[in-house]
Motif scaffolding. Structure first.
Motif, PDB file in Angstrom:
ATOM      1  N   THR A 135     -11.272 -10.629  -0.575  1.00 53.96           N
ATOM      2  CA  THR A 135     -10.125 -10.045   0.126  1.00 53.96           C
ATOM      3  C   THR A 135      -9.808  -8.651  -0.422  1.00 53.96           C
ATOM      4  N   LEU A 136      -9.813  -8.507  -1.722  1.00 55.33           N
ATOM      5  CA  LEU A 136      -9.565  -7.191  -2.327  1.00 55.33           C
ATOM      6  C   LEU A 136     -10.678  -6.211  -1.979  1.00 55.33           C
ATOM      7  N   MET A 137     -11.901  -6.700  -1.911  1.00 52.94           N
ATOM      8  CA  MET A 137     -13.033  -5.835  -1.543  1.00 52.94           C
ATOM      9  C   MET A 137     -12.814  -5.244  -0.160  1.00 52.94           C
ATOM     10  N   ARG A 138     -12.364  -6.077   0.774  1.00 49.29           N
ATOM     11  CA  ARG A 138     -12.132  -5.578   2.129  1.00 49.29           C
ATOM     12  C   ARG A 138     -10.991  -4.574   2.160  1.00 49.29           C
ATOM     13  N   GLN A 139      -9.950  -4.804   1.380  1.00 44.19           N
ATOM     14  CA  GLN A 139      -8.777  -3.943   1.418  1.00 44.19           C
ATOM     15  C   GLN A 139      -8.998  -2.603   0.706  1.00 44.19           C
ATOM     16  N   VAL A 140      -9.857  -2.602  -0.315  1.00 42.43           N
ATOM     17  CA  VAL A 140      -9.992  -1.401  -1.145  1.00 42.43           C
ATOM     18  C   VAL A 140     -11.246  -0.603  -0.803  1.00 42.43           C
ATOM     19  N   HIS A 141     -12.369  -1.268  -0.580  1.00 39.07           N
ATOM     20  CA  HIS A 141     -13.646  -0.554  -0.503  1.00 39.07           C
ATOM     21  C   HIS A 141     -14.298  -0.581   0.871  1.00 39.07           C
ATOM     22  N   SER A 142     -13.794  -1.377   1.823  1.00 39.25           N
ATOM     23  CA  SER A 142     -14.426  -1.359   3.142  1.00 39.25           C
ATOM     24  C   SER A 142     -14.049  -0.088   3.878  1.00 39.25           C
ATOM     25  N   SER A 143     -14.960   0.396   4.712  1.00 37.91           N
ATOM     26  CA  SER A 143     -14.734   1.657   5.434  1.00 37.91           C
ATOM     27  C   SER A 143     -13.562   1.548   6.397  1.00 37.91           C
ATOM     28  N   LYS A 200       0.828  -1.205   0.000  1.00 34.68           N
ATOM     29  CA  LYS A 200       0.000   0.000   0.000  1.00 34.68           C
ATOM     30  C   LYS A 200       0.864   1.258   0.000  1.00 34.68           C
ATOM     31  N   GLN A 201       1.958   1.230   0.770  1.00 31.30           N
ATOM     32  CA  GLN A 201       2.837   2.403   0.810  1.00 31.30           C
ATOM     33  C   GLN A 201       3.496   2.638  -0.547  1.00 31.30           C
ATOM     34  N   PHE A 202       3.886   1.564  -1.233  1.00 30.56           N
ATOM     35  CA  PHE A 202       4.440   1.739  -2.576  1.00 30.56           C
ATOM     36  C   PHE A 202       3.405   2.380  -3.503  1.00 30.56           C
ATOM     37  N   TYR A 203       2.160   1.898  -3.406  1.00 33.37           N
ATOM     38  CA  TYR A 203       1.125   2.450  -4.271  1.00 33.37           C
ATOM     39  C   TYR A 203       0.870   3.922  -3.947  1.00 33.37           C
ATOM     40  N   TRP A 231      -6.012   4.194   3.243  1.00 32.79           N
ATOM     41  CA  TRP A 231      -4.695   3.579   3.321  1.00 32.79           C
ATOM     42  C   TRP A 231      -3.680   4.480   4.020  1.00 32.79           C
ATOM     43  N   VAL A 232      -3.893   5.785   3.909  1.00 28.86           N
ATOM     44  CA  VAL A 232      -2.948   6.715   4.546  1.00 28.86           C
ATOM     45  C   VAL A 232      -2.991   6.564   6.054  1.00 28.86           C
ATOM     46  N   ALA A 233      -4.179   6.455   6.616  1.00 30.47           N
ATOM     47  CA  ALA A 233      -4.322   6.355   8.071  1.00 30.47           C
ATOM     48  C   ALA A 233      -3.914   4.994   8.591  1.00 30.47           C
TER      49      ALA A 233
END
Length: 825
Positions: free
Chosen positions: A278-286, A165-168, A291-293
């Motif tokens: 898994t991607l749904m949880r990482q990208v779109h879950s509240s 996530k930090q790389f992105y 990702w910054v926080a």
């Protein structure tokens, strides 16, 4: 929370309890680096804004001057009628705020490179910590296992996701800066490649059943870093696993490789079911979309004006995360299986082809089939238009029959060597021995073991190599037999139940494969026997042509006889047939050879011309010996005994005959081309008996021919004497009668001497060696006619008791000296 705030409230004891010394040292270095960086930032801020401060000071002075002027003017307005305009003050405040905001933006813009450098440095540190934790976990467990603690699967895999996530985020917020050329940009690119390589390495090493979640997080990390679509990520995963498959040494690690392939497909099934959620949880879950926080990137957020409600804008919309297209995923999987099948077919086929012998080749096939038996589901992997295992079996069969042809074809090399040696007189004349048949030759007996070994094992230097190769060929046939027997056992094992790793069964397929192996065993047996029969038959036919040509010398005859002995002894063809029949599944019949009879037939064809050739000068000598007897003197007559009637009883043959037979025996074992070699071993065969009997008959024939001529002369002389009696005077008649009486006595003696020789020669034909058998032998064949002729000359021989005494004495003499005559006995 910053690192300083996180550590400030903890005592030294708490720090040592929570962190290792190595970690505390790293924290110390990090804090020192942060202090140094802050100093540099402060110095840069002061340096960059110093002129601005001076300019602001000048502005303040000018404003003071302007204020004084305005104050003076305002005092003049005291006497005027006017209202204070408060809007001027508001405009001034707005202008001042806008100036400050602009200056702040300029400052932030100028500091983005420094901010990027700090972020990259933070990423580098995080990547190093991740490597250390992975190494520590591997060192502790040996393999990835689910266990609680800081270095557990969950902890490490989540660190991969956080770094991804930090790389992105870094590429998202510093896209323009990363397009430039600088040390920081170069380092970031290198770190990204290292992180992708770390993902690839760990993904390739996932093998255990407990690695599913870990591998799933690795794939998620790859998607974030590479900004990849789901299908592209699956292709990357399969490509990584295919690269690992190519690293296996298949003949040694085939089972491990198949287990790896099976795990790869199992992981892929898990990915297809769990990756979207898994991607749904990482990208779109509240809880995770900011990702910054949720990453180490948050301490730099105030420098980038990132709002608190920030949500990552990752290019994976919800409609793509609902499910993975099944058909597309199946296409990717099938393509990977085809690639794997082609690689396995190439590598295993190459290993088959590089097998050094049948044992290794059979062992390789056993490993392949037994390994696939435990992973029956992988049998579905195809190569071209057939199943991979079926094609491998076809490739193996082709190589197997090439080995069979080559191994059985080694006999052709032996036959070529035999014929080559046969044509080389130098090699045949190089054999020699220090002991021979000549009993009167001085022999060194200081080393009795050496002497006995030389007598019992005549020199076979010319056939040593052939004997060695025949032994090797026999071992080769044993290896061929073992390989075919191994195939039969392998066929049986394929139909037995085994504990399958993938819990998949296909009994019908393995029964079909077992039948194929059984057919292969029968086909191999027929092939070997057919090839062996053809090679042996062709070789014996070639030998027969050489014998029939009549151009061979005795030394070549001896060589061929020795070779045929060794061939019959080492290639026990009947035993070979029995062994192959025993392992034949269908117990089918195949054409067999009677090698013993074929060899015996050749030996008889060889012995006859050999004996005739060697004995020819001796037979001529014997004819001359019999022809000269009427004029000769025989001292052996003085050694004869007498019976009760006073008749002389010969107790031994003539010295001339014994000497001639002795020399003939030596001539049979020693030839002029190689006088130092003893060939007595070639006469050990029973097939020599026929040639020996023929030789003795020829010698007896020599006696008969010469004695008949001598008898005719005697009768003619007697007839001449009778005619002369009528015309000669009485005195002359009396003298002639005395001479005739003397001649008659000599004829009887010669008849006895010849009879003794005849009995002695018959001793060589008598079996068993007894007086009765000898008397019976004297009444057979040419011997009987000769006895009758000699009886006419010496009527005493008509007395059976008299002749029986002669036979007994000569037989006793023969038993005492028979060893002198070697192969004739």
């Amino acid at each position: 929370m910053s690192l300083v705030a996180k550590l400030a409230d903890k005592s030294a004891t708490e720090l040592f309890e929570e962190y290792s010394i190595q970690q505390l040292q790293q924290l110390k270095v990090q804090l020192a680096a942060d202090v140094h960086n802050k100093k540099l930032e402060l110095r840069a801020l002061v340096g960059n804004n110093y002129r601005d401060l001076l300019k602001v000071a000048d502005d303040i002075i000018q404003m003071n001057d302007l204020a004084d002027q305005q104050t003076s003017r305002l005092s003049d307005l005291t006497y005027r009628k006017a209202k204070y305009d408060d809007k001027s003050l508001r405009n001034f405040n707005k202008f001042f705020s806008a100036v400050r905001a602009n200056d702040l933006e300029n400052t932030k813009f100028r500091n983005r490179q420094m901010l990027l450098r700090n972020i990259v440095d933070h990423l580098d540190f995080g990547l190093q910590v991740l490597r250390d934790e992975v190494e520590e976990m591997q060192a502790e467990t040996g393999v990835y296992e689910n266990e609680d603690g800081e270095n557990s699967h969950d902890s490490v895999s989540l660190q991969f996701v956080q770094l991804a996530k930090q790389f992105y985020l870094t590429e998202s917020f510093f896209g323009d800066e990363l397009k430039e050329t600088s040390f920081v940009v170069e380092k970031f690119g290198k770190m990204k490649q290292e992180f992708l390589q770390e993902l690839q390495t760990e993904m390739a090493n996932c093998t255990g059943d407990g690695d599913y979640e870990f591998a799933l997080h690795l794939l998620v990390s790859y998607i974030f870093v590479a900004q990849s679509q789901i299908l592209e990520a699956l292709e990357w995963y399969l490509s990584v696993r295919y690269g690992k498959v190519r690293d296996f040494g298949l003949m040694h690690d085939l089972y491990i490789c198949l287990n790896y392939i099976y795990n790869t497909l199992s992981y892929l099934t898990v990915f297809c079911s769990k990756l979207p959620s898994t991607l749904m949880r990482q990208v779109h879950s509240s809880a995770n979309s900011n990702w910054v926080a949720n990453t180490g990137f948050r301490k730099y957020s105030r420098w980038l004006d990132i709002p608190a409600s920030y949500k990552v804008d990752f290019p994976l919309p919800l409609n793509e995360l609902k499910s993975i297209p099944e058909k597309e995923a199946d296409k990717i999987t099938e393509k990977w299986k085809i690639d794997v099948g082609a690689y396995l077919n190439e590598q295993i086929g190459t290993d088959f082809a590089h097998s050094k012998d049948l044992e290794v080749l059979s062992s390789s096939l056993s490993k392949v089939l037994q390994s696939f038996k435990k992973f029956t589901s992988l049998v579905a992997i195809r190569y071209e238009d057939s199943r991979l295992v079926d094609n491998l079996l076809s490739v193996w069969k082709s190589i197997f029959f090439s080995f069979l042809e080559s191994n059985v074809g080694n006999f052709q090399n032996i036959s070529n060597l035999i014929l080559e040696t046969y044509g080389s007189s130098e090699i045949l004349q190089s054999t020699h021995t220090t002991s021979g048949l000549n009993l009167f030759q001085y022999t060194d007996l200081t080393d009795i073991d050496l002497y006995l070994s030389q007598i019992s094992s005549p020199s076979l230097y010319a056939v040593d190599t052939i004997v060695s190769q025949l032994g090797q060929f026999k071992l080769t046939l044993v290896m061929v037999l073992d390989s075919l027997q191994g195939l039969s056992k392998l066929s049986s094992s394929l139909t037995k139940q085994v504990l399958s790793i993938d819990d998949y069964e296909d009994d019908e397929y393995w029964e079909k494969t077992a039948v194929c192996l059984n057919d292969l065993v029968d086909e191999g047996i027929c092939f070997v026997i057919e090839q062996l029969n053809k090679l042996i038959t062709d070789f014996l036919k070639e030998i027969g042509k050489l014998v029939d040509s009549g151009e061979s010398s005795p030394i070549k005859h001896f060589y061929i006889i020795r070779v045929l002995y060794q061939l019959r002894e080492n290639i026990n063809i009947n035993t070979i047939y029995d062994q192959f029949k025993r392992i034949s599944v269908s117990a089918q019949k195949f054409q067999t050879l009677d090698l013993s009879s074929m060899v015996d037939e050749l030996l008889r064809k060889i012995f006859k011309p050999l004996v005739v050739s060697i004995s020819l000068p001796f037979r001529e000598e014997m004819k001359q010996m019999i022809k000269k007897r009427p004029t000769g003197k025989y001292a052996e007559v003085a050694l004869w005994t007498s019976n009760e009637s006073g008749l002389p009883v010969p107790n031994a043959p003539s010295f001339e005959l014994e000497n001639l037979l002795y020399r003939l025996s030596c001539g049979l074992t020693n030839v002029a081309e190689n006088p130092s070699e003893d060939y007595s071993d070639v006469y050990f065969s029973d097939t020599f008996a026929e040639a020996k009997l023929g030789l003795v008959d020829d010698l007896i024939g020599c006696l008969e021919i010469e004695e008949q001529k001598s008898d005719n002369i005697d009768h003619e002389e007697e007839h001449v004497v009778r005619e002369e009696d009528d015309i000669e005077s009485a005195t002359e008649r009396s003298v002639d009668l005395a001479a005739q009486q003397k001649h008659s006595i000599d004829s009887k003696t010669i008849a006895l001497l010849t009879f003794a020789d005849l009995v002695f020669l018959n001793c060589f034909k008598t079996d068993p060696l007894s007086e009765t058998a000898l008397l019976d032998q004297m009444q057979k064949g040419v011997s009987r006619k000769r006895v009758e002729t000699l009886t006419e000359i010496n009527p005493d021989l008509a007395d059976r008791a008299y002749t029986q005494g002669i036979c007994k004495g000569i037989l006793d003499h023969f038993k005492g000296c028979m060893l002198m005559f070697g192969p004739l006995c």
